[in-house]
Design a protein around this motif. Structure first.
Motif, PDB file in Angstrom:
ATOM      1  N   ARG A 123       0.839  -1.216   0.000  1.00 57.47           N
ATOM      2  CA  ARG A 123       0.000   0.000   0.000  1.00 57.47           C
ATOM      3  C   ARG A 123       0.867   1.258   0.000  1.00 57.47           C
ATOM      4  O   ARG A 123       0.549   2.234  -0.682  1.00 57.47           O
ATOM      5  N   PHE A 124       1.957   1.243   0.749  1.00 55.83           N
ATOM      6  CA  PHE A 124       2.885   2.382   0.727  1.00 55.83           C
ATOM      7  C   PHE A 124       3.463   2.573  -0.675  1.00 55.83           C
ATOM      8  O   PHE A 124       3.575   3.703  -1.165  1.00 55.83           O
ATOM      9  N   ASN A 125       3.837   1.482  -1.318  1.00 50.75           N
ATOM     10  CA  ASN A 125       4.430   1.558  -2.651  1.00 50.75           C
ATOM     11  C   ASN A 125       3.443   2.169  -3.649  1.00 50.75           C
ATOM     12  O   ASN A 125       3.800   3.025  -4.464  1.00 50.75           O
ATOM     13  N   ARG A 126       2.177   1.730  -3.591  1.00 52.78           N
ATOM     14  CA  ARG A 126       1.156   2.297  -4.486  1.00 52.78           C
ATOM     15  C   ARG A 126       0.917   3.773  -4.179  1.00 52.78           C
ATOM     16  O   ARG A 126       0.746   4.598  -5.083  1.00 52.78           O
ATOM     17  N   THR A 127       0.897   4.106  -2.906  1.00 53.80           N
ATOM     18  CA  THR A 127       0.670   5.506  -2.516  1.00 53.80           C
ATOM     19  C   THR A 127       1.778   6.411  -3.046  1.00 53.80           C
ATOM     20  O   THR A 127       1.510   7.494  -3.576  1.00 53.80           O
TER      21      THR A 127
ATOM     22  N   PHE B 175      11.753   5.791  -0.072  1.00 55.47           N
ATOM     23  CA  PHE B 175      12.222   5.606   1.299  1.00 55.47           C
ATOM     24  C   PHE B 175      12.451   4.130   1.572  1.00 55.47           C
ATOM     25  O   PHE B 175      11.878   3.248   0.922  1.00 55.47           O
ATOM     26  N   THR B 176      13.325   3.877   2.524  1.00 56.51           N
ATOM     27  CA  THR B 176      13.543   2.517   3.006  1.00 56.51           C
ATOM     28  C   THR B 176      12.779   2.352   4.314  1.00 56.51           C
ATOM     29  O   THR B 176      12.503   3.337   5.021  1.00 56.51           O
ATOM     30  N   MET B 177      12.449   1.101   4.624  1.00 56.02           N
ATOM     31  CA  MET B 177      11.617   0.888   5.802  1.00 56.02           C
ATOM     32  C   MET B 177      11.819  -0.519   6.344  1.00 56.02           C
ATOM     33  O   MET B 177      12.013  -1.477   5.589  1.00 56.02           O
ATOM     34  N   ALA B 178      11.782  -0.616   7.649  1.00 55.28           N
ATOM     35  CA  ALA B 178      11.635  -1.895   8.333  1.00 55.28           C
ATOM     36  C   ALA B 178      10.364  -1.769   9.171  1.00 55.28           C
ATOM     37  O   ALA B 178      10.261  -0.876  10.020  1.00 55.28           O
TER      38      ALA B 178
ATOM     39  N   GLY C 116       8.635   2.952  -3.321  1.00 56.78           N
ATOM     40  CA  GLY C 116       8.463   4.068  -4.244  1.00 56.78           C
ATOM     41  C   GLY C 116       9.376   4.054  -5.445  1.00 56.78           C
ATOM     42  O   GLY C 116       9.444   5.052  -6.165  1.00 56.78           O
ATOM     43  N   LEU C 117      10.053   2.944  -5.701  1.00 56.10           N
ATOM     44  CA  LEU C 117      10.943   2.851  -6.854  1.00 56.10           C
ATOM     45  C   LEU C 117      10.301   2.108  -8.022  1.00 56.10           C
ATOM     46  O   LEU C 117      10.294   2.593  -9.151  1.00 56.10           O
ATOM     47  N   LEU C 118       9.754   0.916  -7.746  1.00 58.90           N
ATOM     48  CA  LEU C 118       9.187   0.083  -8.807  1.00 58.90           C
ATOM     49  C   LEU C 118       7.745  -0.266  -8.487  1.00 58.90           C
ATOM     50  O   LEU C 118       7.417  -0.636  -7.348  1.00 58.90           O
ATOM     51  N   ALA C 119       6.889  -0.175  -9.498  1.00 56.33           N
ATOM     52  CA  ALA C 119       5.464  -0.435  -9.293  1.00 56.33           C
ATOM     53  C   ALA C 119       5.199  -1.897  -8.948  1.00 56.33           C
ATOM     54  O   ALA C 119       4.267  -2.208  -8.194  1.00 56.33           O
ATOM     55  N   ASP C 120       5.992  -2.812  -9.486  1.00 58.92           N
ATOM     56  CA  ASP C 120       5.751  -4.238  -9.272  1.00 58.92           C
ATOM     57  C   ASP C 120       6.646  -4.816  -8.176  1.00 58.92           C
ATOM     58  O   ASP C 120       6.865  -6.034  -8.123  1.00 58.92           O
ATOM     59  N   ALA C 121       7.181  -3.972  -7.300  1.00 56.59           N
ATOM     60  CA  ALA C 121       8.030  -4.457  -6.217  1.00 56.59           C
ATOM     61  C   ALA C 121       7.233  -5.357  -5.280  1.00 56.59           C
ATOM     62  O   ALA C 121       6.079  -5.082  -4.947  1.00 56.59           O
ATOM     63  N   VAL C 122       7.846  -6.460  -4.867  1.00 55.40           N
ATOM     64  CA  VAL C 122       7.219  -7.398  -3.943  1.00 55.40           C
ATOM     65  C   VAL C 122       8.059  -7.475  -2.678  1.00 55.40           C
ATOM     66  O   VAL C 122       9.283  -7.635  -2.739  1.00 55.40           O
ATOM     67  N   HIS C 123       7.401  -7.352  -1.553  1.00 53.22           N
ATOM     68  CA  HIS C 123       8.091  -7.436  -0.265  1.00 53.22           C
ATOM     69  C   HIS C 123       7.545  -8.640   0.487  1.00 53.22           C
ATOM     70  O   HIS C 123       6.354  -8.680   0.822  1.00 53.22           O
TER      71      HIS C 123
ATOM     72  N   LEU D 102       3.806   5.900  -5.667  1.00 49.17           N
ATOM     73  CA  LEU D 102       3.892   5.950  -7.125  1.00 49.17           C
ATOM     74  C   LEU D 102       2.632   6.494  -7.781  1.00 49.17           C
ATOM     75  O   LEU D 102       2.704   7.169  -8.813  1.00 49.17           O
ATOM     76  N   GLU D 103       1.460   6.244  -7.184  1.00 48.36           N
ATOM     77  CA  GLU D 103       0.211   6.633  -7.825  1.00 48.36           C
ATOM     78  C   GLU D 103      -0.401   7.899  -7.235  1.00 48.36           C
ATOM     79  O   GLU D 103      -0.971   8.704  -7.971  1.00 48.36           O
ATOM     80  N   ASP D 104      -0.294   8.079  -5.942  1.00 41.34           N
ATOM     81  CA  ASP D 104      -0.936   9.227  -5.296  1.00 41.34           C
ATOM     82  C   ASP D 104       0.020  10.405  -5.117  1.00 41.34           C
ATOM     83  O   ASP D 104      -0.258  11.518  -5.570  1.00 41.34           O
ATOM     84  N   LEU D 105       1.142  10.166  -4.461  1.00 41.77           N
ATOM     85  CA  LEU D 105       2.074  11.271  -4.187  1.00 41.77           C
ATOM     86  C   LEU D 105       2.853  11.661  -5.432  1.00 41.77           C
ATOM     87  O   LEU D 105       3.099  12.846  -5.673  1.00 41.77           O
ATOM     88  N   GLN D 106       3.298  10.677  -6.214  1.00 42.48           N
ATOM     89  CA  GLN D 106       4.015  10.923  -7.469  1.00 42.48           C
ATOM     90  C   GLN D 106       5.178  11.915  -7.286  1.00 42.48           C
ATOM     91  O   GLN D 106       5.255  12.951  -7.940  1.00 42.48           O
ATOM     92  N   VAL D 107       6.054  11.575  -6.375  1.00 41.99           N
ATOM     93  CA  VAL D 107       7.244  12.396  -6.114  1.00 41.99           C
ATOM     94  C   VAL D 107       8.474  11.624  -6.565  1.00 41.99           C
ATOM     95  O   VAL D 107       8.412  10.427  -6.851  1.00 41.99           O
TER      96      VAL D 107
END
Length: 406
Positions: A259-263, A274-277, A318-325, A265-270
């Motif tokens: 959800r963060f990744n989509r937000t 960021f990195t996160m644990a 926020g780098l790749l749309a298809d990133a999987v974590h 790339l799609e909503d904030l578009q900056v």
């Protein structure tokens, strides 16, 4: 209209003054004549002259003394000083130069040579005026920049105070476990964030975030992310999903990352990422579910002193749309401690430029593992400053330590 250059003629011979004055006036100069060095200094106190022609040998104050006295006057005024003399010895000329003279003319004066020397003086005077104007402009611009810098500095100080309020609680005790935070920015404002919130009565969420870049842009993104992880507003918290009955359920860590990744790339578009644990801990069992998104390895300090690294790196948010974590699982036993730390520690350089690294960080943690959590963080900062040889760290240093009691 171009300014006529002012010329001061100093000579105790009236005939010499008249001869020079007539020629100078004919050439377009504005001429003032005085009969002594004392009169010349008095005239210079009220009028700014561009060129001074002075006889060397005069009754009372000599031309040499006049030149030295004129150069000693206060103010930014400059005049091209020409000494008229019958002296031609090198020693005498050296005295004149030391007194501040710019040029010499041998008496009797050749009008052709005089005019040539005056033109040379005009160029020097013109360059001096231009330089003075540029210096004044530079001083004005510098003063304006200093005022602007002071305003920006005050704003950044206030921004830092506001950013500190994003993490109101630096410690939280749930009985079976407790979380301790620390955050040290490398500038006025930073791009690191760490925090916790309750998912339900038995589970807590812990996170450490590092926004790319430095400065105001990173700090603004950090503030935005803090809103997405707010414990006070579950309807805005990206880790929750509203059920049909209006209640909220906690999403698994991998879905929070998605959800963060989509937000981003799609909503904030900056252009930032960021990195996160992000970890969820079951207080009753010690079970951990977490994602590592480009952040330094989460670590478990076992009660016996062993350190376990968790995760395999992962992609930043926020780098790749298809990133999987992928979800990572582990279990805490009573007395174990979970560390979520930013790369400001592992990438901190030494005096020789060598990074601390994961191994260096683990060594510091083992060294101080007997301390209480808040004291342990202080010790890490001291050891990091000793490693670097300075307390001015090049990057934000932040993290979270969770003590599990069981």
């Amino acid at each position: 209209m171009q300014h006529r250059l002012r010329v001061l003629v100093v000579d105790d011979s009236k005939a010499q003054r008249m001869m020079l004055g007539m020629s100078l006036s004919r050439w377009g100069y504005e001429v003032t004549e005085v009969a002594s060095g004392e009169e010349a200094l008095a005239a210079c106190a009220t009028v700014s002259f561009d060129i001074i022609l002075s006889d060397w040998m005069m009754d009372g104050m000599s031309g040499l003394e006049l030149c030295a006295a004129f150069r000693g006057l206060e103010g930014e005024g400059y005049a091209y000083f020409i000494l008229l003399t019958s002296k031609s010895e090198k020693a005498e000329i050296a005295l004149g130069l030391e007194a501040g003279a710019d040029d010499f003319l041998t008496k009797p004066v050749s009008l052709d040579e005089l005019r040539a020397r005056l033109r040379a003086g005009e160029r020097i005077v013109g360059m001096h005026k231009e330089l003075t104007q540029k210096n004044q402009l530079l001083a004005t611009t510098l003063a304006e920049l200093q005022r602007t810098h002071s305003m920006v500095d005050r704003d950044l100080i206030e921004a830092r105070k506001l950013q500190q309020t994003l993490v109101r609680d630096r410690f939280r005790d749930w009985g079976r476990g407790a979380a301790t935070l620390f955050l040290r920015t490398s500038g006025h404002v930073g791009g690191d964030l760490a925090g916790f919130f309750e998912l339900n009565t038995t589970h807590v969420a812990l996170y450490s975030v590092d926004v790319s870049g430095h400065g105001v842009a990173s700090a603004m993104m950090t503030a935005r992310l803090a809103g997405y992880l707010s414990a006070a507003a579950p309807d805005q918290n990206i880790a929750f999903q509203r059920r049909e009955d209006g209640s909220f359920k906690a999403l698994p860590p991998e879905e929070v990352a998605a959800r963060f990744n989509r937000t981003m790339l799609e909503d904030l578009q900056v252009d930032q990422y960021f990195t996160m644990a992000y970890a969820q801990v079951d207080l009753s069992s010690g079970a951990i579910a977490l994602v590592q998104a480009g952040h330094p390895y989460p670590m478990i300090l076992r009660k016996n002193g062993r350190i376990d690294r968790l995760g395999a790196g992962g992609l930043p948010i926020g780098l790749l749309a298809d990133a999987v974590h992928e979800r990572i699982t582990a279990r805490l036993n009573p007395g174990d401690r979970l560390f979520l730390l930013s790369d400001g520690l592992t990438e901190c350089p030494s005096r020789t430029g060598q990074e601390l690294g994961e191994a260096g960080l683990e060594a510091m943690i083992r060294k101080n593992r007997g301390m209480e959590s808040s004291q342990l963080f202080d010790a890490l900062i001291w050891d990091l400053a000793a490693h670097m040889g300075s307390e001015e760290f090049p990057d934000d240093v932040s993290g979270l330590l969770f003590d599990y009691r069981g």
